[in-house]
Scaffold this active site. Structure first.
Site, mmCIF file in Angstrom:
data_model
loop_
_atom_site.group_PDB
_atom_site.id
_atom_site.type_symbol
_atom_site.label_atom_id
_atom_site.label_comp_id
_atom_site.label_asym_id
_atom_site.label_seq_id
_atom_site.Cartn_x
_atom_site.Cartn_y
_atom_site.Cartn_z
ATOM 1 C CB ILE A 137 105.164 -5.395 98.539
ATOM 2 C CG1 ILE A 137 106.414 -6.076 97.992
ATOM 3 C CG2 ILE A 137 104.788 -4.213 97.676
ATOM 4 C CD1 ILE A 137 106.252 -6.549 96.545
ATOM 5 C CG ASP A 138 102.075 -7.295 103.146
ATOM 6 O OD1 ASP A 138 102.618 -6.370 103.774
ATOM 7 O OD2 ASP A 138 100.847 -7.392 102.985
ATOM 8 C CE LYS A 139 107.872 -15.436 104.422
ATOM 9 N NZ LYS A 139 107.791 -16.330 105.617
#
Length: 306
Positions: A137-139
């Site tokens: 999942i994105d930062k």
């Protein structure tokens, strides 16, 4: 370095090169094989070919698997919010602001650094920089992730991702009032042709399907639930922006003028469900959104007429 050679049987005629090699190398992921091909490590009859090359009976396939690059990843004593752990998998609630694995000059402070400090038995399918990482999942997206502790578990979990049987539910705050109660965005995604940092809806891109439904409407935004059928990079962010409702706080696909002082998009991976790779038991985990997310919702709640 490892060298492998295959002669294509008639039963494999007309199938793609990457599909064929995936069948021949069951311990390697499809993406790993595609990367090898893209880097020129697969030749057919002494000629380099692309992943989509259709094989012919009698083709001689030669594959070179380079030794993994040595990367000095340091275990770091970073607290982990562990939701579940056994000898095969570990499920964590990733905080906003943490990168999942080292890349592009980021070699410290990642989830992988924290995992290496917690345990050493992580799968090696995705190489030295991504041990155990099955999905990302994105930062600036928080929420639930499952990590594989061995290659068998990794492959089984990857199969569930591929056949869309893994349950992934996100909550997000989208700009604007979404009129319909629920909907589906089915638009292919690929790297933006000009701005390579971005993902965009591109004809001929990879299939991407997002189902959404409205949980609550505020004065100028909508709290939504999103269920992923596929899991492409930035999928929810791009799809919601595509239909005119980018996520609040999104610095890439959202509005330039933002009301709240946020560090990223209002997006949280709330629920993750999968079949345990060894026991066959269905497991489901849920993580409440972080405090900053709750506080924004509280502010919006107070603005609604009573």
């Amino acid at each position: 370095m490892e060298f492998k050679e295959f002669i294509v049987d008639k039963e494999y005629e007309n199938i793609r090169l990457d599909v064929y090699l995936s069948k021949m190398l069951l311990d390697k992921s499809r993406s790993f094989i595609q990367n090898l091909i893209e880097e020129g490590n697969a030749v057919i009859n002494k000629i380099s070919k692309k992943s989509n090359y259709k094989l012919k009976s009698g083709d001689k396939v030669e594959l070179t698997i380079p030794s993994p690059a040595m990367l000095d990843l340091k275990p770091e004593d970073i607290p982990l919010d562990i939701l579940y752990e056994d000898k095969d998998v570990i499920v964590v609630n990733k905080p906003q602001g943490m990168v999942v694995h080292p890349a592009s000059g980021v070699y410290e402070g990642t989830l992988v650094n924290a995992l290496l400090n917690h345990c050493t038995d992580l799968s090696g399918i995705n190489g030295v920089s991504r041990p155990g990482i099955v999905h990302r999942i994105d930062k600036d997206t928080s929420g639930v992730l499952v990590v594989a502790k061995n290659d068998f578990a990794h492959n089984k979990l990857a199969e569930q991702l591929k056949n869309h049987s893994m349950k992934r539910v996100y909550i997000a705050l989208a700009e604007g009032i979404i009129k319909e109660e629920e909907g589906t965005v089915n638009q292919p995604l690929a790297r933006h042709p000009v701005d390579r940092i971005k993902i965009a809806v591109i004809k001929g891109g990879r299939e991407a399907i997002t189902h959404y439904k409205v949980i609550k409407r505020f004065k100028s935004s909508s709290l939504i639930e999103c269920r992923l059928e596929t899991g492409r990079t930035h999928q929810i962010r791009v799809h919601m922006s595509f239909i005119g409702h980018p996520l609040v706080g999104d610095p890439v696909y959202g509005y330039k003028k933002q009301r709240f002082n946020l560090n990223g998009q209002m997006l949280h991976a709330k629920v993750l469900g999968f079949v345990h790779p060894v026991t066959g038991e269905y497991l489901e985990f849920e993580a409440e959104p972080p405090e900053y997310f709750k506080k924004v919702i509280e502010i919006l709640e107070k603005e609604l007429p009573k």
